[in-house]
Design a protein around this motif. Structure first.
Motif: not given
Length: 226
Positions: A134, A151-152, A154-155, A157
């Motif tokens: 992450s 940008q988020e 969590q979306y 990797r």
């Protein structure tokens, strides 16, 4: 099920700035590549280890093996003009047709044994297993006009290696013509229309690229010994 690992170390290491490529530089008293080979050997002493090097470096590697009395069995294969070609050469050298193969950057010596083990388990069930971690920092996307947008995270990797596959599938995937979007082995696999499976990597599994990375590598080794 038979297992192989293709350790890719075909680069010249120009970003390190020294006279010798990064994969041969010592950490903890021995070359980086030997540490990487040892991790995979600890996971499975019967694994087929394929080391992809520039053909011009074979004599240097043979000397390092003798100097360090390195005895882990492995087979050296000449690399290509790109990572795609180097991996393809490594896959071709695997001496069996059915099984699993982990493709790993040779200069990532701090991959955890449990990550390798999980990659083989998941690839056996699903066809592939890609180690990722992450993001900790915020990220922004740049556009051609110089603007940026939030940008988020969590979306997203960060992708590491090993990237492990069922051998028959990844062999088929590497039969295509090399394309610019093939930035790693997962993108080659996806080009066949197959979905990749993600597994948790480990944060210290960095790709040694700069002198600062080498200093951090020495620190990590000292922590392991402690």
């Amino acid at each position: 099920m038979e297992k192989a690992a293709v350790l890719v170390a075909g680069g010249k290491g120009t970003r390190m700035g020294g006279p010798i490529a990064k994969q041969y530089l010592p950490i903890g008293g021995k070359p980086v590549l030997m540490h990487t080979l040892e991790v995979f050997f600890k996971v499975d002493p019967d694994i087929h280890l394929i080391l992809v090097l520039p053909a011009s470096d074979f004599a240097l590697w043979d000397k390092l093996v003798l100097d360090h009395q390195f005895t882990i069995p492995h087979h050296c294969v000449g690399g290509g003009n790109s990572r795609f070609q180097s991996v393809k050469n490594g896959i071709k050298a695997i001496p069996f047709h059915e099984g699993l193969v982990a493709i790993h950057d040779g200069v990532r010596p701090f991959v955890r044994e449990e990550v390798i083990e999980e990659s083989f388990d998941v690839a056996q069930r699903t066809g592939s297993a890609i180690a990722v971690i992450s993001l900790k920092d915020s990220i922004r996307k740049l556009s051609d006009d110089g603007k940026s947008t939030y940008q988020e995270r969590q979306y997203f990797r960060l992708v590491q290696t090993p990237q492990t596959f069922q051998l028959s599938k990844i062999r088929q995937a590497f039969e295509v013509t090399e394309l610019p979007q093939f930035t790693d082995d997962a993108t080659v696999y996806e080009h066949q229309g197959w979905q990749v499976s993600l597994i948790p990597g480990n944060a210290e599994n960095l790709k040694l690229t700069t002198p600062e990375d080498m200093a951090y590598a020495e620190f990590l080794l000292s922590q392991k010994k402690a």
